[in-house]
Design a protein around this motif. Structure first.
Motif, PDB file in Angstrom:
ATOM      1  N   PRO A  50      11.720  -6.620   6.732  1.00 23.60           N
ATOM      2  CA  PRO A  50      10.841  -7.452   5.964  1.00 23.60           C
ATOM      3  C   PRO A  50      11.790  -8.781   5.495  1.00 23.60           C
ATOM      4  O   PRO A  50      13.027  -8.718   5.360  1.00 23.60           O
ATOM      5  CB  PRO A  50      10.648  -6.481   4.627  1.00 23.60           C
ATOM      6  N   THR A  54      10.391 -13.260  -2.081  1.00 19.43           N
ATOM      7  CA  THR A  54       9.721 -12.523  -3.193  1.00 19.43           C
ATOM      8  C   THR A  54       9.747 -13.320  -4.318  1.00 19.43           C
ATOM      9  O   THR A  54      10.725 -13.780  -4.727  1.00 19.43           O
ATOM     10  CB  THR A  54       9.803 -10.924  -3.160  1.00 19.43           C
ATOM     11  N   VAL A 133       6.391 -11.444   2.837  1.00 22.09           N
ATOM     12  CA  VAL A 133       7.004 -10.387   3.201  1.00 22.09           C
ATOM     13  C   VAL A 133       6.363  -9.803   4.644  1.00 22.09           C
ATOM     14  O   VAL A 133       4.868  -9.268   4.430  1.00 22.09           O
ATOM     15  CB  VAL A 133       7.201  -9.021   2.331  1.00 22.09           C
ATOM     16  N   TRP A 135       6.445  -6.873   7.374  1.00 23.55           N
ATOM     17  CA  TRP A 135       7.208  -5.738   7.636  1.00 23.55           C
ATOM     18  C   TRP A 135       6.304  -4.698   8.705  1.00 23.55           C
ATOM     19  O   TRP A 135       5.041  -4.997   9.102  1.00 23.55           O
ATOM     20  CB  TRP A 135       6.774  -4.744   6.123  1.00 23.55           C
ATOM     21  N   VAL A 139       6.577   0.154   3.527  1.00 27.72           N
ATOM     22  CA  VAL A 139       6.786  -1.018   2.612  1.00 27.72           C
ATOM     23  C   VAL A 139       6.925  -0.323   1.175  1.00 27.72           C
ATOM     24  O   VAL A 139       5.808   0.400   1.001  1.00 27.72           O
ATOM     25  CB  VAL A 139       6.404  -2.097   2.870  1.00 27.72           C
ATOM     26  N   THR A 141       6.417  -1.514  -2.715  1.00 31.53           N
ATOM     27  CA  THR A 141       5.951  -2.213  -3.600  1.00 31.53           C
ATOM     28  C   THR A 141       5.641  -1.928  -5.001  1.00 31.53           C
ATOM     29  O   THR A 141       5.129  -0.881  -5.046  1.00 31.53           O
ATOM     30  CB  THR A 141       4.974  -3.330  -3.172  1.00 31.53           C
ATOM     31  N   SER A 145       3.200   1.917  -1.598  1.00 37.84           N
ATOM     32  CA  SER A 145       4.088   2.246  -0.536  1.00 37.84           C
ATOM     33  C   SER A 145       3.465   2.923   0.396  1.00 37.84           C
ATOM     34  O   SER A 145       2.552   3.579   0.529  1.00 37.84           O
ATOM     35  CB  SER A 145       5.259   2.681  -1.290  1.00 37.84           C
ATOM     36  N   SER A 150      -2.148  -4.752   5.627  1.00 36.60           N
ATOM     37  CA  SER A 150      -1.500  -5.882   4.971  1.00 36.60           C
ATOM     38  C   SER A 150      -2.488  -5.888   3.443  1.00 36.60           C
ATOM     39  O   SER A 150      -3.419  -5.511   3.611  1.00 36.60           O
ATOM     40  CB  SER A 150      -1.754  -7.261   5.853  1.00 36.60           C
ATOM     41  N   THR A 158       3.151 -11.687  -4.076  1.00 36.87           N
ATOM     42  CA  THR A 158       3.384 -11.846  -2.825  1.00 36.87           C
ATOM     43  C   THR A 158       2.678 -11.233  -1.683  1.00 36.87           C
ATOM     44  O   THR A 158       1.868 -10.323  -2.003  1.00 36.87           O
ATOM     45  CB  THR A 158       4.979 -11.026  -2.707  1.00 36.87           C
ATOM     46  N   TYR A 160       2.077  -8.960   1.747  1.00 39.60           N
ATOM     47  CA  TYR A 160       2.770  -8.047   2.373  1.00 39.60           C
ATOM     48  C   TYR A 160       2.064  -8.184   3.786  1.00 39.60           C
ATOM     49  O   TYR A 160       0.994  -7.176   3.891  1.00 39.60           O
ATOM     50  CB  TYR A 160       3.084  -6.920   1.731  1.00 39.60           C
ATOM     51  N   GLU A 162       1.568  -6.454   7.413  1.00 34.19           N
ATOM     52  CA  GLU A 162       1.685  -5.587   8.302  1.00 34.19           C
ATOM     53  C   GLU A 162       1.670  -6.087   9.691  1.00 34.19           C
ATOM     54  O   GLU A 162       0.697  -6.566   9.985  1.00 34.19           O
ATOM     55  CB  GLU A 162       0.992  -4.358   8.002  1.00 34.19           C
TER      56      GLU A 162
END
Length: 301
Positions: A50, A54, A133, A135, A139, A141, A145, A150, A158, A160, A162
């Motif tokens: 990642p 952030t 981020v 990842w 992940v 957060t 998790s 995504s 943020t 995230y 994927e």
């Protein structure tokens, strides 16, 4: 093609990526259909590290002096006019592995950072570029998790992303993989716009007292709007970004075949609804096409 959002399981040619359940808000990407013309290359899974960009505080929320339902249905965002092109261009190297996916996502995010400030300000919000981020695997957060799709997290402001599913799509069909990756970033970025302008906070207030079916309906309004707003951006930059010819056909295939699929909950909208809102936004380039909050339940089915 982002579709996305906040969003669940991505059905790839070789398997299914499991769904991340967020603890607040929406923000996952919608389920994406398989590429229409796979190549003979088998998909691979890449697990990138990642990025560390952030933020720790949510964007400021505009003051709401009316009910949340009225606020979202009559929001100033719909009166900000057509989005101006920022002449966004695709990264020359596609998302063929984890590192390339990171570079690809960062390139389109830089375009989104130039495209949305005027609209956010005109809608009464304060623009703050969301973090990014990228990842693979799992992940952790404040919003959830584990393995999954995504999503955007309001708590950290943020996105995230994927990457393995996009890498897999790209290896099967590079043009389709590019369109899926571009749409997903645009969809998740649109969620950040919803929270910067107060639409996201109003959604959370409406959801608090809603029944289970009511919560699903509200989630579909949120997610379909994010896909719609994401395609406002793609439509305004379709010339410079190269969404023409075969790329346009792959974008069209993606938006027409993304949405809720069994056994997942009806929280993102049917493929029919997703395609309708996405096509309208791409053609108009105007957030006025994205008022899912005043639409009939049938239009956000």
């Amino acid at each position: 093609m982002l579709l996305i959002v906040a969003l669940v399981a991505v059905v790839a040619a070789g398997g299914v990526f499991l769904f991340v359940k967020l603890t607040q808000g929406g923000g996952e990407e919608p389920t994406v259909a398989e590429p229409p013309v796979p190549t003979s290359v088998a998909p691979t899974t890449v697990v990138p590290t990642p990025t560390k960009k952030t933020t720790t505080t949510a964007p400021p929320k505009p003051v709401q002096s009316v009910s949340p339902a009225t606020y979202n249905a009559t929001h100033r965002l719909y009166k900000t006019g057509a989005m101006r092109t920022v002449n966004c261009k695709q990264a020359k190297t596609g998302p063929g592995n984890g590192a390339q996916a990171l570079a690809y996502f960062k390139t389109i995010k830089a375009c989104l950072d130039r495209a949305w400030p005027r609209q956010v300000a005109a809608a009464g919000g304060r623009f703050r570029s969301p973090g990014l981020v990228v990842w693979g695997g799992t992940v952790n957060t404040p919003c959830g998790s584990g393995p999954g799709r995504s999503f955007y997290c309001p708590t950290t402001h943020t996105i995230y992303m994927e990457s393995p599913s996009v890498v897999s799509f790209y290896k099967q069909n590079p043009t389709f993989g590019r369109m899926v990756g571009s749409f997903t970033v645009a969809h998740e970025y649109a969620h950040s716009v919803q929270w910067m302008t107060g639409l996201g906070e109003a959604y959370e207030k409406l959801r608090y007292d809603a029944t289970t079916d009511g919560q699903l309906l509200l989630s579909r309004r949120l997610e379909l709007q994010a896909s719609c707003l994401g395609n406002v951006f793609l439509g305004s930059n379709r010339g410079s970004y190269g969404i023409t010819g075969y790329a346009y056909q792959m974008w069209l295939y993606d938006v027409n075949n993304s949405g809720d699929r069994p056994p997942y909950p009806r929280d993102h909208g049917s493929t029919t609804s997703h395609g309708a809102w996405s096509r309208a936004a791409f053609a108009s380039r105007n957030p006025a096409s994205c008022n899912t909050w005043s639409a009939s339940p049938a239009r956000v089915s």
